[in-house]
Design a protein around this motif. Structure first.
Motif, mmCIF file in Angstrom:
data_model
loop_
_atom_site.group_PDB
_atom_site.id
_atom_site.type_symbol
_atom_site.label_atom_id
_atom_site.label_comp_id
_atom_site.label_asym_id
_atom_site.label_seq_id
_atom_site.Cartn_x
_atom_site.Cartn_y
_atom_site.Cartn_z
ATOM 1 N N ASP A 147 0.819 -1.216 0.000
ATOM 2 C CA ASP A 147 0.000 0.000 0.000
ATOM 3 C C ASP A 147 0.851 1.262 0.000
ATOM 4 O O ASP A 147 0.313 2.364 -0.129
ATOM 5 N N HIS A 148 2.154 1.103 0.180
ATOM 6 C CA HIS A 148 3.054 2.258 0.205
ATOM 7 C C HIS A 148 3.097 2.921 -1.175
ATOM 8 O O HIS A 148 3.044 2.244 -2.201
ATOM 9 N N SER A 157 -3.592 2.749 -6.088
ATOM 10 C CA SER A 157 -4.576 2.704 -4.996
ATOM 11 C C SER A 157 -4.846 4.107 -4.472
ATOM 12 O O SER A 157 -6.009 4.500 -4.250
ATOM 13 N N ASP A 158 -3.777 4.871 -4.283
ATOM 14 C CA ASP A 158 -3.918 6.234 -3.765
ATOM 15 C C ASP A 158 -4.674 7.122 -4.748
ATOM 16 O O ASP A 158 -5.548 7.906 -4.346
ATOM 17 N N TYR A 213 0.210 -10.001 -14.455
ATOM 18 C CA TYR A 213 -1.001 -9.214 -14.662
ATOM 19 C C TYR A 213 -0.695 -7.995 -15.518
ATOM 20 O O TYR A 213 0.368 -7.383 -15.392
ATOM 21 N N SER A 214 -1.643 -7.643 -16.376
ATOM 22 C CA SER A 214 -1.506 -6.412 -17.150
ATOM 23 C C SER A 214 -1.956 -5.234 -16.295
ATOM 24 O O SER A 214 -2.673 -5.399 -15.302
ATOM 25 N N LEU A 215 -1.540 -4.054 -16.698
ATOM 26 C CA LEU A 215 -1.963 -2.848 -15.986
ATOM 27 C C LEU A 215 -3.487 -2.709 -16.040
ATOM 28 O O LEU A 215 -4.114 -2.287 -15.063
ATOM 29 N N LYS A 216 -4.072 -3.078 -17.161
ATOM 30 C CA LYS A 216 -5.534 -3.018 -17.293
ATOM 31 C C LYS A 216 -6.208 -3.893 -16.235
ATOM 32 O O LYS A 216 -7.184 -3.486 -15.602
ATOM 33 N N ASN A 221 -9.060 -4.535 -10.981
ATOM 34 C CA ASN A 221 -9.152 -5.155 -9.657
ATOM 35 C C ASN A 221 -9.174 -4.111 -8.544
ATOM 36 O O ASN A 221 -9.923 -4.243 -7.563
ATOM 37 N N LEU A 222 -8.369 -3.062 -8.691
ATOM 38 C CA LEU A 222 -8.332 -2.014 -7.671
ATOM 39 C C LEU A 222 -9.619 -1.190 -7.681
ATOM 40 O O LEU A 222 -10.111 -0.783 -6.621
ATOM 41 N N GLU A 223 -10.159 -0.940 -8.863
ATOM 42 C CA GLU A 223 -11.434 -0.206 -8.948
ATOM 43 C C GLU A 223 -12.550 -0.980 -8.263
ATOM 44 O O GLU A 223 -13.399 -0.396 -7.578
#
Length: 258
Positions: A147-148, A157-158, A213-216, A221-223
């Motif tokens: 999470d850093h 995430s931020d 994993y791709s950036l997409k 997943n984060l969304e």
């Protein structure tokens, strides 16, 4: 057994230190400038293991030479070669292999494509060629995340949580990378440090999840995790397509019970 930890105040090292203390292990932090040979003055009268995490990750050649190559040479010659040293756990990087078309294994050819990867390659050679009668683990993590905000997933995430704009290159959306969480890397370093105390070991191991994993996919997943959309600024550079980073982790699973 005493464990000497370099870089214990850093991103990875602080988490490793936490695990050692949690398991009531006897540790000593090595916080002085490792590139200065004159700083190594202590001779240990008890058995110890060196956990060498400190290092430079940048594009600055002089700093990479000083804080990776010279520092590691000094650690090996002044600490690991002491009679009471059982061996070293050295944290290298998957960057020694560069980006390759095939799945990267421990037997893949070195193919570093930047000076950081080259500096880690030289450090590995120093350990392998110098410590012919000592124990060592050379661990090569892939992309470490938490999470850093000093890593891509932490930054994403931020940005999602704050709604700030994030610049995305179209070519990056499909390129796959292997990521592994900071806590898992720290646990693996700890396991290697304990194991090297009890066994004759001279191993090089890639530290990876074995899934890329791709950036997409990461953004999606984060969304879903935060139930918010990333504010993306898309930059079209479809003519450029990087190699995927796919790493086999079978040796990690077999050797360190990952």
């Amino acid at each position: 057994m005493l464990y000497l930890i370099t870089g214990a105040k850093g991103y990875v090292g602080s988490k490793v230190k936490e695990i050692f203390l949690k398991n009531n292990k006897n540790i000593e932090e090595i916080n002085f400038d490792l590139s200065e040979n004159s700083n190594f003055t202590k001779v240990y009268d008890e058995e110890f293991i060196v956990v060498h995490i400190a290092g430079e990750k940048s594009n600055n050649k002089s700093k990479l030479i000083k804080n990776n190559i010279v520092a590691t040479s000094n650690v090996v010659n002044n600490l690991v070669l002491q009679g009471n040293c059982r061996g070293i756990v050295y944290i290298s990087s998957i960057a020694v292999f560069g980006l390759q078309d095939k799945i990267i294994t421990e037997k893949s050819p070195y193919n570093y494509d930047n000076y950081y990867g080259f500096s880690k390659f030289i450090c590995e050679k120093i350990i392998i060629e110098t410590l012919t009668h000592k124990n060592y683990y050379i661990l090569r993590p892939t992309n470490i995340y938490s999470d850093h905000k000093n890593n891509l997933i932490g930054i994403l995430s931020d940005k999602i949580k704050t709604g700030e704009e994030f610049e995305v290159w179209t070519s990056s959306l499909e390129t796959k990378r292997d990521y592994i969480h900071l806590e898992k890397v720290a646990e693996i370093i700890y396991k290697a440090s304990i194991k090297i105390n009890k066994n004759k070991i001279q191993e090089n191991i890639n530290v990876a999840e074995g899934i890329s994993y791709s950036l997409k996919e990461i953004i999606k997943n984060l969304e879903e995790k935060y139930n918010k959309k990333l504010n993306q600024k898309i930059i079209n550079n479809n003519k450029y397509r990087s190699h995927d980073l796919v790493v086999d982790n079978k040796v990690l699973i077999d050797d360190l019970d990952y």
